[in-house]
Design a protein around this motif. Sequence first.
Motif, PDB file in Angstrom:
ATOM      1  N   ARG A   1       0.681  -1.324   0.010  1.00 25.03           N
ATOM      2  CA  ARG A   1      -0.132   0.131   0.026  1.00 25.03           C
ATOM      3  C   ARG A   1       0.663   1.228  -0.005  1.00 25.03           C
ATOM      4  O   ARG A   1       0.661   2.113  -0.581  1.00 25.03           O
ATOM      5  N   GLN A   2       2.124   1.174   0.918  1.00 24.98           N
ATOM      6  CA  GLN A   2       3.125   2.317   0.719  1.00 24.98           C
ATOM      7  C   GLN A   2       3.528   2.621  -0.502  1.00 24.98           C
ATOM      8  O   GLN A   2       3.516   3.840  -1.212  1.00 24.98           O
ATOM      9  N   ASN A   3       3.820   1.584  -1.439  1.00 22.17           N
ATOM     10  CA  ASN A   3       4.535   1.657  -2.462  1.00 22.17           C
ATOM     11  C   ASN A   3       4.578   0.333  -3.245  1.00 22.17           C
ATOM     12  O   ASN A   3       5.338  -0.270  -3.404  1.00 22.17           O
ATOM     13  N   PRO A   4       3.463   0.233  -4.190  1.00 23.23           N
ATOM     14  CA  PRO A   4       3.461  -1.059  -4.809  1.00 23.23           C
ATOM     15  C   PRO A   4       4.460  -1.188  -6.163  1.00 23.23           C
ATOM     16  O   PRO A   4       4.717  -2.186  -6.381  1.00 23.23           O
TER      17      PRO A   4
ATOM     18  N   ARG B   1       7.606  -0.881  -5.455  1.00 21.89           N
ATOM     19  CA  ARG B   1       8.631  -1.801  -5.018  1.00 21.89           C
ATOM     20  C   ARG B   1       8.560  -3.214  -5.563  1.00 21.89           C
ATOM     21  O   ARG B   1       9.873  -3.642  -5.575  1.00 21.89           O
ATOM     22  N   LEU B   2       7.747  -3.680  -5.602  1.00 18.66           N
ATOM     23  CA  LEU B   2       7.490  -5.004  -6.407  1.00 18.66           C
ATOM     24  C   LEU B   2       8.338  -5.316  -7.474  1.00 18.66           C
ATOM     25  O   LEU B   2       8.823  -6.487  -7.794  1.00 18.66           O
ATOM     26  N   CYS B   3       8.535  -4.339  -8.455  1.00 22.24           N
ATOM     27  CA  CYS B   3       9.309  -4.560  -9.649  1.00 22.24           C
ATOM     28  C   CYS B   3      10.835  -4.693  -9.304  1.00 22.24           C
ATOM     29  O   CYS B   3      11.303  -5.607 -10.066  1.00 22.24           O
ATOM     30  N   GLU B   4      11.224  -4.105  -8.348  1.00 21.04           N
ATOM     31  CA  GLU B   4      12.588  -4.262  -7.818  1.00 21.04           C
ATOM     32  C   GLU B   4      12.789  -5.286  -6.923  1.00 21.04           C
ATOM     33  O   GLU B   4      13.844  -6.066  -6.951  1.00 21.04           O
TER      34      GLU B   4
ATOM     35  N   ALA C   1      -1.653   8.784  -8.538  1.00 18.68           N
ATOM     36  CA  ALA C   1      -1.942   9.627  -9.671  1.00 18.68           C
ATOM     37  C   ALA C   1      -1.098   9.079 -10.993  1.00 18.68           C
ATOM     38  O   ALA C   1       0.397   8.539 -10.954  1.00 18.68           O
ATOM     39  N   PRO C   2      -1.519   9.183 -12.455  1.00 21.61           N
ATOM     40  CA  PRO C   2      -0.838   8.650 -13.333  1.00 21.61           C
ATOM     41  C   PRO C   2       0.547   9.347 -13.725  1.00 21.61           C
ATOM     42  O   PRO C   2       1.639   8.888 -13.973  1.00 21.61           O
ATOM     43  N   ASP C   3       0.446  10.713 -13.319  1.00 22.45           N
ATOM     44  CA  ASP C   3       1.635  11.671 -13.533  1.00 22.45           C
ATOM     45  C   ASP C   3       2.658  11.809 -12.174  1.00 22.45           C
ATOM     46  O   ASP C   3       3.602  12.694 -12.009  1.00 22.45           O
ATOM     47  N   SER C   4       2.436  10.858 -11.158  1.00 20.39           N
ATOM     48  CA  SER C   4       3.120  10.866  -9.954  1.00 20.39           C
ATOM     49  C   SER C   4       4.691  10.573 -10.376  1.00 20.39           C
ATOM     50  O   SER C   4       4.844   9.815 -11.029  1.00 20.39           O
ATOM     51  N   ASP C   5       5.475  11.380  -9.569  1.00 13.57           N
ATOM     52  CA  ASP C   5       6.800  11.002  -9.689  1.00 13.57           C
ATOM     53  C   ASP C   5       7.290   9.697  -9.380  1.00 13.57           C
ATOM     54  O   ASP C   5       8.238   8.969 -10.038  1.00 13.57           O
ATOM     55  N   GLY C   6       6.864   9.070  -8.279  1.00 17.30           N
ATOM     56  CA  GLY C   6       7.068   7.751  -7.959  1.00 17.30           C
ATOM     57  C   GLY C   6       6.764   6.654  -9.124  1.00 17.30           C
ATOM     58  O   GLY C   6       7.581   5.770  -9.115  1.00 17.30           O
ATOM     59  N   ARG C   7       5.656   6.813  -9.690  1.00 10.80           N
ATOM     60  CA  ARG C   7       5.346   5.991 -10.864  1.00 10.80           C
ATOM     61  C   ARG C   7       6.284   6.373 -11.923  1.00 10.80           C
ATOM     62  O   ARG C   7       6.551   5.059 -12.491  1.00 10.80           O
ATOM     63  N   ILE C   8       6.546   7.465 -12.224  1.00  9.70           N
ATOM     64  CA  ILE C   8       7.401   7.639 -13.392  1.00  9.70           C
ATOM     65  C   ILE C   8       8.851   7.098 -13.085  1.00  9.70           C
ATOM     66  O   ILE C   8       9.400   6.564 -13.985  1.00  9.70           O
ATOM     67  N   VAL C   9       9.289   7.281 -12.187  1.00 13.40           N
ATOM     68  CA  VAL C   9      10.811   6.697 -11.525  1.00 13.40           C
ATOM     69  C   VAL C   9      10.731   5.366 -11.685  1.00 13.40           C
ATOM     70  O   VAL C   9      11.688   4.647 -12.151  1.00 13.40           O
ATOM     71  N   ALA C  10       9.785   4.577 -11.179  1.00 13.56           N
ATOM     72  CA  ALA C  10       9.574   2.845 -11.257  1.00 13.56           C
ATOM     73  C   ALA C  10       9.690   2.597 -12.515  1.00 13.56           C
ATOM     74  O   ALA C  10      10.298   1.671 -12.973  1.00 13.56           O
TER      75      ALA C  10
END
Length: 744
Positions: free
Chosen positions: A175-178, A180-183, A203-212
């Motif tokens: 829930r905190q950061n889904p 992280r599963l990729c790494e 959000a689709p444009d969230s920084d965390g999503r783009i970085v991941a």
Amino acid sequence: MEQVEAGVLGTIYRNDENGYTVLSARVGRREITIVGTLPEMSPGEQAVFSGEWVEHPSYGRQLRCTACTPQLPTTKLGIERYLGGGLIRGVGPSTAKMIVEHFGEETLTVLSEHPERLQELPKMGKKRWIRIAEAYREQAGAREAMVFLQTYGIPTSLAGKISKLYGDRTADLIRQNPYRLCEDIDGVGFLTADRIGTALGIAPDSDGRIVAALKYILRDAAGSMGHVYLPRQELIARAAQLLRVEEALVERQVVELILQHDLVCLTANGEERVYLPRYDSAEKEVAARLCELMACVPQGSGAGAEKEIDLFERRRGISFSLRQREAILAAVRQGVLVITGGPGTGKTTIINCIISLLSREGTVALCAPTGRAAKRMSEACGAEAKTIHRLLEAGGEDGQFARNQECPIETDCVIVDETSMVDMMLMRSLLRAIEPGTRLILVGDADQLPSVGAGNVLGDILASGVVPACRLTDIFRQGETSRIVVNAHRINRGEMPLLNEKGTDFFFERRMSYPEAAASIVALVTQRLPRFLKFPEDEAIRQAVRQIQVLAPAKKGECGVIVLNQMLQAALNPPSPAKKQLTWGETVFRLGDKVMQTKNDYQQEWRRHTPSGWEDGAGVFNGDVGFITDVDEEERCLTVTFDEEKEAVYAQQTLENLDLAYCLSVHKSQGSEFPVVIMPVAGGPKMLLTRNLFYTALTRARQVVVLVGREEVVRLMVENDHILRRCTSLTERLQAAAALVSIH
């Protein structure tokens, strides 16, 4: 939406890849069928199933389940069925009955809160009760994780991995950061993590999503395509397409990650290249260490070498060509040397002479990337050869080796065979363990497929022109009689192989369709080739499994690895009451099956019988081939004995690391050699039907090659010399490093 509380009677069908399940269950006295993506459930388990009733045209009324909340059984019979259903490693029906008879309805409370009480049972030693308690705890965690993850369509085969890593924090961490599963979890792609992220409202444009997404694309490019970097604009375009956002948003995050040193961006040949830091540092280090080894030429190199070569020729009754002699002399005079050439060009004979010369001055360590390649090197050279991992004393967590710059290999020379298979990260680990002043000789066929992992080490070293290299082109081994060798070189030159010449070792069998080709391959393995090769009748199947290897260009399709493995297993090792077996997903592993390890597992324990007793160790590696020598249905585990006579026990959760190996992909066969190779040439994706893949497959065979399919496919492969360019920088980095180091 209807909710039904039911007790599981059994599983009618299950797909472990996506979790789709058909359950038989009981509600009161009524038996019902439940379908949907469900956690793995044992007979006796209770659960609340939510869904809608539907009428199936063939199977009648079913509950199409959209959510499931497992309930632990409360009756003695339910608990016994639950424990003995096979989900808990080490507990079969008889053990479950014994536990429940002793603890009754308190059994599950004992297992979760006071597992040490299992010692009250007869023949329940400390190791066993601890193992059962751990298995119960793992299963409970996996169930909770599955209940949480099933909403997001996570395959149950991944749920066990996730819960094992995150434990009871699974839901909170995801829930905190889904992303992280990729790494963290091998097998979880960005789209899977993003599905959870979207459901959680990220959000689709969230920084965390783009970085991941950016980091995932670079990791995936390395793992699936062998790229060490991606061009900056290509990375941005790929990420924008994957994320469905504007490129400007991606560009901003790329800049930020570079400033934070989470990505590296360098410019070479007018191209901006973006690296993950680990691959950037690995390439730099490989280049620097190779140049350092070249600069430290061993003292007294080459004294009296010419006379020693003459003596070797007289002892063996051979005569080296001028180019072969030059290669041998270069090996004893240089700090680093590459020897490359195709089949039959005398690489093995040269290595034997080099070993003979250098053994007079010091010790020589022989190694190869895989167990089979090391075994073949040992047989050819009459000296022990180890896998690179074993030479480096692999152990502990992924990528850790006991041999490194602080504790280098104690030898005067290292000779590496099948170097085309060595990827960038493994080469770095090897070079770290080689002291300056130690000779390094890299041997391989530069025309074969490159490594599975990231990098193009052998090709880049040769392209740099920095490292001394000898390319052998003259054919010596069986040059006049072996059509395998002749045809391999013809294919490498872009010429059609000579098909079906009488009295040769190279055969072509025309089959126009995929099913015809597949059926013919099974007949060749099970009947025709054993007769042709005169295998003893009572040993025919056993010898066929060990000496005949089917190699397929593609994994999927009617003549792909998966289908051919199923067909060959059914023909060579059919089910019988005398053969125990375990099922993982859609694969049945049966006693006697030929299997392959599909990924590096540094923690997989093994033992090996030696003259002085049993040797214990850890580490089984991608490409290792063995046979299932024991199946324990009670413990739900199996034992595999590998080529190096290592016995490794696979618990249920590690079965995903094994595949059947009656048929291998050509990529997976690298480094191996087989008496007989059969290859379907019936068609497939053009990107796989390439000249260097065809060449690699043929050069795996020692005695006989049989192609099954169509001439036009053979021609397509010969003419398709397209080699997907890997994005690597080792060539330029070697040239730059050489300019900074004084090399004599």
